[in-house]
Design an enzyme around this catalytic site. Structure first.
Site: not given
Lengths: 380, 339
Positions: B73, B142
């Protein structure tokens, strides 16, 4: 490469360490055509300008005209000047926080660079960026970035965009290469490893240049990274060709970088350069340099890139005393003028506080506009 | 589920598609319109999207514009920002906004500040998009709601649709916007069906929508919890409490005017925000309301947030953790002194 092959007895200090077999990096091969003496004198002028500018910066910092952090480029002038000479004017470049040299080498007027540090409206970023954040769209300089290593993904993105615009939008072969500079202190930041992986994976024409001055602030390269003697091994792990270049010699930088850049342009591939150099001053203005010896500093000072180029020209009878004196006087005047100009430039008006936050005006945000430096310029 | 690439025109007035299809339709139409737009992220191309948002886009646009990235990322977000500085218009898919935290430096230090730090020289027309929020028993790492963290930063716009129609209209606006946009979707809503206009469809930023009119209490919310508010409002109606539900649609810019207008009518306000309460859009709305509506309010602004704990995995705990309809009903009754 001359610096690497010097016998160790006469040069007891070697902050970088021998890269072993990698001294035979492919960039060192190939014929070196003689460089036009006029071009060499231009490089000398550029390097002297950076040297004078930085010396005067330190004074202005002591006089509290410049705030924040200020990182001086003295000792590394051959890198910015030689690399700039090796690329085309529209090849984008991006660098870290030790960025005054890159800005001047790329063509930014000294006054806009100085005024930025003075926090004045005449600065390249209207006084909103400061020493670490020099930007110049006309000269394709995409910053000056303060977070160590963060500029390397950006540089890979610049090269990605060049290739995308040529190949995907215009349907022609890629024509540009991006240069992304980092210091050896950035070698251990995750961002640069992710960026190198992407560049290798996606065939991105970005030359990643590690200005390896041997120190990450006060930590020697060997205390901070594995394989410090052979940092191109890190790039090779990402499928990127690596080269060792003598960053204390502008002619080596120019010749080697020209070969590397043109190879990247032709093959549309990345490269990594271990650009071996030495920072003569501290990391920043507040650094007493207790982590290294005076003897080491004196040895590298004797390797001064400006001295080396002068010697090269003088040995060939291509630099007279008169020409050098004129050059030095012009530069002194130019830098002195940049200080006077910056003193006279107004502080940013309060309307600038909420300006350039968003392109689209809304709420308290009053839109954006180019700095005066760029108004009326061709920015394609 | 169906992917709508060919549409029967006779069905257009009542055409219902899923939230994910609406997102894809906006991206696809913008990519046809503007060659500078491209999509990159993990599994967006060959896998057809981890959540099938980009399904079929590789077939139409090819691998140069629908780009599979490695799990990296920080690298690909930074790369896309560099590309945006040169004038391209990247759409960066984060499989989850939870994964954007490892890219915090590029998305917070570069994208929203570039225009300012360069004195107006380099903007950053980029869209970061992905799933935000809890509700699928994914555990705490998450299940991030990044509204509170990221809305703190000036220079970015934050968009958070609650229905398929807005998903399309806001995504189209986001891609055409010249500033960096953080676009917050929800895995729990991707299968939601609703009417979505065909063709060019833009929803302007900074304009809240009244999703249900009412007179007794204003419910202000963002994204998925707007739907919890609608459930709560239906429940409260049975008790004779009439709630007005405001779907803010964008957190930055914040349409405070619409909230003020509604609160001057109802005199009560409950803010429902799925981020944690401390330093959140919910606390910002409460603060601004106390400034603008001090004399209009008949009680302090009540707030319903996710519980101030890491997101639990257990189904029952996670449901209780969310700003669910029951907790909203309780807050409204308390606010209206009917508890």
């Amino acid at each position: 490469m001359s610096m690497l092959s010097e016998p160790s007895t006469s040069r007891p200090f070697d902050v970088h360490g021998s890269p072993g077999e990698r001294t035979l990096a492919p960039a060192a091969t190939g014929r070196r055509d003689p460089v036009d003496p006029a071009l060499c004198r231009q490089w000398l002028r550029d390097m002297l300008l950076i040297r004078e500018f930085e010396n005067r910066c330190m004074q202005q910092y002591q006089d509290k005209k410049i705030g924040g952090f200020c990182h001086i480029y003295i000792g590394q002038e051959a890198v910015a000047v030689g690399c700039t000479a090796a690329v085309r004017p529209n090849d984008p470049i991006v660098t870290a926080y030790r960025d005054h040299g890159h800005a001047l080498a790329r063509g930014m007027a000294a006054r806009h660079c100085m005024a930025e540090m003075f926090g004045k409206i005449g600065g390249c970023a209207k006084g909103k960026g400061g020493s670490m954040h020099m930007f110049d769209r006309e000269h394709h300089l995409y910053g000056g970035h303060g977070i160590v290593g963060a500029q390397i993904p950006l540089g890979v993105g610049l090269a990605f965009a060049c290739k995308y615009m040529d190949e995907v939008i215009d349907g022609r072969p890629n024509s540009r290469v991006a240069l992304a500079f980092l210091g050896d202190g950035a070698l251990n930041q995750g961002a640069i490893h992710e960026a190198m992986n992407l560049a290798g994976l996606f065939d991105i024409p970005c030359v990643i240049i590690c200005e390896n001055n041997g120190y990450s602030m006060g930590t020697s390269i060997h205390r901070g990274t594995t394989m410090g003697h052979d940092i191109i091994s890190k790039a090779i792990g990402y499928g990127i060709d690596g080269y060792v270049v003598d960053g204390m010699d502008v002619l080596s930088v120019y010749h080697d970088m020209s070969a590397i850049v043109e190879k990247c342009r032709r093959e549309s591939r990345p490269a990594f350069v271990d650009m071996r150099c030495y920072r003569f001053k501290g990391h920043s203005m507040s650094d007493p340099r207790k982590y290294r010896t005076t003897e080491e500093e004196l040895q590298y000072a004797s390797d001064d890139p400006i001295g080396r180029l002068k010697l090269h020209l003088e040995e060939r009878g291509e630099l007279s005393d008169a020409v050098l004196k004129d050059m030095q006087r012009e530069i002194r005047d130019e830098v002195r003028e940049s200080i006077a100009w910056s003193e006279a430039s107004p502080e940013p008006p309060m309307t600038e506080l909420y300006h350039d936050v968003f392109v689209e005006p809304h709420g308290p945000y009053n839109g954006t506009s180019l700095p005066k430096m760029l108004q009326g310029k061709d920015l394609r | 589920m169906s992917t709508v690439t060919v549409i029967d025109p006779t069905m257009s007035a009542t055409r219902e598609i899923e939230f994910r299809d609406a997102l894809r339709e906006a991206m696809t139409q913008e990519m046809r319109r503007d060659p500078r737009v491209f999509l990159l992220g993990e599994e967006v191309a060959q896998y057809n999207g981890a959540y099938k948002v980009s399904k079929g886009m590789l077939d139409e646009f090819g691998p140069r514009r629908i780009i599979d990235t490695p799990i990296s990322e920080s690298g690909f977000a930074g790369m896309a920002i560099g590309a945006a500085m040169m004038g391209l218009r990247p759409i960066v898919e984060f499989m989850s906004w939870s994964f954007s935290l490892v890219a915090a430096d590029p998305i917070l230090n570069n994208a929203p500040k570039m225009l300012y730090m360069s004195g107006g020289q380099f903007g950053c027309p980029i869209v970061f998009r992905g799933n935000d929020g809890a509700g699928g028993q994914l555990g705490s790492t998450h299940s991030w709601c990044v509204e509170g963290l990221f809305s703190n930063v000036p220079g970015l716009k934050m968009v958070i649709p609650s229905c398929p129609e807005d998903a399309k209209g806001l995504m189209t606006t986001a891609i055409r916007d010249d500033d960096p946009v953080f676009f917050l979707e929800s895995e729990r809503m991707l299968g939601m069906k609703g009417h979505v206009p065909e063709g060019d469809y833009l929803v302007p930023f900074g304009q809240a929508k009244v999703r249900r009119e009412g007179t007794d209490c204003t419910l202000v919310s963002f994204g998925r919890p707007v739907n919890f508010c609608l459930d709560a409002a239906a429940e409260l109606a049975k008790e004779g409490i009439s709630c007005e539900v405001l779907d803010m649609r964008t957190i930055r810019p914040l349409d405070i005017d619409s909230i003020v207008r509604s609160v001057r009518k109802t005199n009560y306000c409950v803010v429902v925000d799925q981020s944690w309460s401390f330093g959140s859009p919910g606390s910002e709305v409460a603060s601004q309301l106390h400034q603008h509506c001090f004399d209009d309010l008949d009680n302090f602004v009540h707030r319903v947030h996710s519980a101030d704990v890491p997101t639990p995995y257990a189904f029952n705990l996670e449901q209780e953790y969310l700003p669910n309809a029951r907790r909203i009903c309780e807050a409204v009754r308390s606010c209206l002194y009917r508890a």
